[in-house]
Design a protein around this motif. Structure first.
Motif, mmCIF file in Angstrom:
data_model
loop_
_atom_site.group_PDB
_atom_site.id
_atom_site.type_symbol
_atom_site.label_atom_id
_atom_site.label_comp_id
_atom_site.label_asym_id
_atom_site.label_seq_id
_atom_site.Cartn_x
_atom_site.Cartn_y
_atom_site.Cartn_z
ATOM 1 N N ASP A 86 0.803 -1.223 0.000
ATOM 2 C CA ASP A 86 0.000 0.000 0.000
ATOM 3 C C ASP A 86 0.836 1.274 0.000
ATOM 4 O O ASP A 86 0.289 2.373 -0.068
ATOM 5 N N ASP A 87 2.158 1.141 0.083
ATOM 6 C CA ASP A 87 3.036 2.304 0.073
ATOM 7 C C ASP A 87 2.980 2.957 -1.309
ATOM 8 O O ASP A 87 3.018 2.271 -2.330
ATOM 9 N N PRO A 88 2.877 4.297 -1.379
ATOM 10 C CA PRO A 88 2.811 4.956 -2.699
ATOM 11 C C PRO A 88 4.029 4.667 -3.581
ATOM 12 O O PRO A 88 3.938 4.745 -4.804
ATOM 13 N N ARG A 89 5.165 4.310 -2.949
ATOM 14 C CA ARG A 89 6.368 4.006 -3.726
ATOM 15 C C ARG A 89 6.287 2.652 -4.418
ATOM 16 O O ARG A 89 7.044 2.372 -5.352
ATOM 17 N N PHE A 90 5.355 1.797 -3.935
ATOM 18 C CA PHE A 90 5.356 0.431 -4.439
ATOM 19 C C PHE A 90 5.084 0.345 -5.936
ATOM 20 O O PHE A 90 5.663 -0.474 -6.643
ATOM 21 N N ALA A 91 4.220 1.229 -6.415
ATOM 22 C CA ALA A 91 3.804 1.182 -7.829
ATOM 23 C C ALA A 91 4.967 1.368 -8.798
ATOM 24 O O ALA A 91 4.912 0.912 -9.937
ATOM 25 N N THR A 92 6.028 2.039 -8.342
ATOM 26 C CA THR A 92 7.154 2.293 -9.244
ATOM 27 C C THR A 92 8.389 1.471 -8.898
ATOM 28 O O THR A 92 9.441 1.641 -9.524
ATOM 29 N N ILE A 93 8.284 0.588 -7.906
ATOM 30 C CA ILE A 93 9.463 -0.195 -7.505
ATOM 31 C C ILE A 93 10.002 -1.035 -8.667
ATOM 32 O O ILE A 93 11.210 -1.230 -8.779
ATOM 33 N N TRP A 94 9.110 -1.503 -9.533
ATOM 34 C CA TRP A 94 9.607 -2.319 -10.649
ATOM 35 C C TRP A 94 10.608 -1.537 -11.490
ATOM 36 O O TRP A 94 11.595 -2.104 -11.975
ATOM 37 N N ARG A 95 10.380 -0.228 -11.639
ATOM 38 C CA ARG A 95 11.311 0.609 -12.398
ATOM 39 C C ARG A 95 12.598 0.863 -11.613
ATOM 40 O O ARG A 95 13.685 0.901 -12.186
ATOM 41 N N VAL A 96 12.457 1.047 -10.295
ATOM 42 C CA VAL A 96 13.639 1.270 -9.457
ATOM 43 C C VAL A 96 14.517 0.012 -9.466
ATOM 44 O O VAL A 96 15.749 0.103 -9.506
ATOM 45 N N ARG A 97 13.882 -1.160 -9.471
ATOM 46 C CA ARG A 97 14.638 -2.413 -9.554
ATOM 47 C C ARG A 97 15.503 -2.441 -10.821
ATOM 48 O O ARG A 97 16.680 -2.790 -10.776
ATOM 49 N N ILE A 98 14.903 -2.088 -11.944
ATOM 50 C CA ILE A 98 15.645 -2.077 -13.210
ATOM 51 C C ILE A 98 16.762 -1.037 -13.139
ATOM 52 O O ILE A 98 17.902 -1.303 -13.544
ATOM 53 N N ALA A 99 16.444 0.143 -12.584
ATOM 54 C CA ALA A 99 17.463 1.186 -12.427
ATOM 55 C C ALA A 99 18.604 0.711 -11.528
ATOM 56 O O ALA A 99 19.775 1.063 -11.750
ATOM 57 N N ASP A 100 18.270 -0.102 -10.505
ATOM 58 C CA ASP A 100 19.311 -0.654 -9.625
ATOM 59 C C ASP A 100 20.317 -1.476 -10.430
ATOM 60 O O ASP A 100 21.532 -1.355 -10.243
ATOM 61 N N LEU A 101 19.808 -2.342 -11.313
ATOM 62 C CA LEU A 101 20.708 -3.187 -12.101
ATOM 63 C C LEU A 101 21.546 -2.333 -13.050
ATOM 64 O O LEU A 101 22.740 -2.606 -13.247
ATOM 65 N N HIS A 102 20.943 -1.288 -13.618
ATOM 66 C CA HIS A 102 21.711 -0.372 -14.481
ATOM 67 C C HIS A 102 22.806 0.332 -13.675
ATOM 68 O O HIS A 102 23.941 0.472 -14.148
ATOM 69 N N ALA A 103 22.467 0.756 -12.454
ATOM 70 C CA ALA A 103 23.454 1.443 -11.616
ATOM 71 C C ALA A 103 24.613 0.510 -11.284
ATOM 72 O O ALA A 103 25.784 0.926 -11.282
ATOM 73 N N VAL A 104 24.299 -0.753 -11.016
ATOM 74 C CA VAL A 104 25.344 -1.735 -10.717
ATOM 75 C C VAL A 104 26.247 -1.936 -11.938
ATOM 76 O O VAL A 104 27.475 -1.933 -11.827
ATOM 77 N N LEU A 105 25.641 -2.095 -13.097
ATOM 78 C CA LEU A 105 26.428 -2.326 -14.316
ATOM 79 C C LEU A 105 27.245 -1.090 -14.688
ATOM 80 O O LEU A 105 28.414 -1.204 -15.073
ATOM 81 N N ASP A 106 26.644 0.084 -14.540
ATOM 82 C CA ASP A 106 27.355 1.319 -14.877
ATOM 83 C C ASP A 106 28.500 1.596 -13.897
ATOM 84 O O ASP A 106 29.508 2.193 -14.255
ATOM 85 N N GLY A 107 28.326 1.146 -12.645
ATOM 86 C CA GLY A 107 29.341 1.379 -11.630
ATOM 87 C C GLY A 107 30.166 0.150 -11.296
ATOM 88 O O GLY A 107 30.812 0.094 -10.237
ATOM 89 N N LEU A 108 30.157 -0.825 -12.203
ATOM 90 C CA LEU A 108 30.774 -2.122 -11.887
ATOM 91 C C LEU A 108 32.258 -2.001 -11.536
ATOM 92 O O LEU A 108 32.731 -2.638 -10.589
ATOM 93 N N GLY A 109 32.983 -1.178 -12.272
ATOM 94 C CA GLY A 109 34.411 -1.035 -12.000
ATOM 95 C C GLY A 109 34.673 -0.580 -10.572
ATOM 96 O O GLY A 109 35.524 -1.137 -9.859
ATOM 97 N N ASP A 110 33.909 0.416 -10.124
ATOM 98 C CA ASP A 110 34.083 0.952 -8.778
ATOM 99 C C ASP A 110 33.660 -0.068 -7.721
ATOM 100 O O ASP A 110 34.309 -0.211 -6.679
ATOM 101 N N ILE A 111 32.561 -0.793 -7.993
ATOM 102 C CA ILE A 111 32.103 -1.834 -7.065
ATOM 103 C C ILE A 111 33.187 -2.894 -6.884
ATOM 104 O O ILE A 111 33.530 -3.275 -5.757
ATOM 105 N N LEU A 112 33.759 -3.340 -7.998
ATOM 106 C CA LEU A 112 34.773 -4.394 -7.940
ATOM 107 C C LEU A 112 36.046 -3.905 -7.261
ATOM 108 O O LEU A 112 36.722 -4.655 -6.542
ATOM 109 N N ALA A 113 36.371 -2.629 -7.458
ATOM 110 C CA ALA A 113 37.555 -2.055 -6.814
ATOM 111 C C ALA A 113 37.383 -2.024 -5.295
ATOM 112 O O ALA A 113 38.356 -2.194 -4.547
ATOM 113 N N GLN A 114 36.134 -1.843 -4.842
ATOM 114 C CA GLN A 114 35.867 -1.821 -3.397
ATOM 115 C C GLN A 114 35.792 -3.223 -2.800
ATOM 116 O O GLN A 114 35.719 -3.383 -1.584
#
Length: 303
Positions: A86-114
């Motif tokens: 029932d949270d108003p954010r829930f309706a768009t979480i599917w898009r945030v999930r996809i954005a999360d994977l894009h953020a991981v892929l776009d920042g992969l070098g930095d993630i792996l360095a850490q």
């Protein structure tokens, strides 16, 4: 291909922050990797509803032991964030999930360095996305699947150029048979697989009866049947939605506890990706042969 017995030592590093502007909760990931080895392929894994980077160890540890670096984000729908239907954010979480994977892929070098010396030990040309349940629909978007709107018009293309293969476990089927609950809360569960061109292994349980669709277990095979080749389908006759307990041992939602089934899912994905990445086709060929000669408890179809 590295052997699948878990004598290969692995290491996990968490939490690693990932820049994700505009997200209401900071994005964090866990990285699991073999202690040794170079030119390691990468799996970015999307968890099922309410889980987190701390779930799915039976899968992830097995992949790392097979020579993969695995990156697991915690999505907004994680129980630890307390965002309900029932949270108003829930309706768009599917898009945030996809954005999360894009953020991981776009920042992969930095993630792996850490995560130690991993940045120098991975093969950035061999990156896969894998997901279970809601995570499978999320991963599918990066492989080229789209979401149909209420009028049946395909939405935007969320595919990512870094991704060259994937695996979808218990993926949402087409949206024409959603239950009233799903129509109300999960209207984005209307995938269009016709544009999912990347090589993908689809895994479906023969006893996976979803509460979200009025169709039977074959709903979870749509990602295979409705997408263009090259694709493979691993059908596990007695498998239910957690396919033996993918998220962990003795997890409450597991209805078909079976460590051997979990190992089959993990090893099938390792073998498929090694083949798709043109690293080694021996394990996938052996699995295909075993399915053909087997007792029907699981089978593999390809196109």
């Amino acid at each position: 291909m590295p052997s699948h017995h878990l004598t290969q030592r692995i290491v996990a590093v968490k939490p690693i922050p990932v820049p994700a502007p505009g997200r209401s909760v900071d994005l964090q990931v866990k990285v699991t990797a073999p202690l040794s080895g170079r030119s390691l392929p990468v799996i970015v894994f999307s968890h099922g509803n309410a889980w987190s980077m701390d779930g799915y160890e039976p899968l992830v540890d097995r992949w790392a032991a097979a020579g993969f670096v695995v990156v697991q984000p915690t999505h907004l729908d994680s129980r630890r964030n307390g965002i309900t239907w029932d949270d108003p954010r829930f309706a768009t979480i599917w898009r945030v999930r996809i954005a999360d994977l894009h953020a991981v892929l776009d920042g992969l070098g930095d993630i792996l360095a850490q995560a130690g010396d991993l940045e120098t030990r991975v093969d950035r040309d061999r990156v896969a996305v894998v997901g279970h349940s809601w995570g499978a629909q999320t991963a599918g978007a990066l492989l080229g699947a789209r979401v149909l709107d209420a009028d049946g018009i395909p939405g935007e293309d969320f595919s990512h150029s870094a991704v060259s293969a994937g695996a979808l476990i218990a993926a949402t089927g087409s949206g024409d048979t959603l239950t009233p609950f799903a129509v109300e809360h999960l209207p984005f569960m209307r995938p269009d697989y016709s544009t999912m061109t990347a090589p993908t292994l689809v895994i479906a349980g023969g006893r996976d009866q979803s509460q979200l669709s009025t169709r039977g277990p074959e709903w979870f095979t749509d990602a295979y049947h409705l997408s263009p080749s090259p694709k493979s389908l691993l059908g596990i006759a007695e498998g239910e939605h957690t396919l033996g307990g993918l998220a962990g041992e003795m997890v409450a939602e597991t209805t078909d506890e079976d460590p051997a089934r979990v190992a089959l899912v993990a090893d099938a994905i390792s073998a498929y990706l090694h083949d798709a990445f043109k690293l080694d086709d021996a394990a996938w060929t052996a699995l295909d042969n075993a399915a053909a000669a087997g007792d029907g408890t699981w089978d593999i179809t390809s196109k």
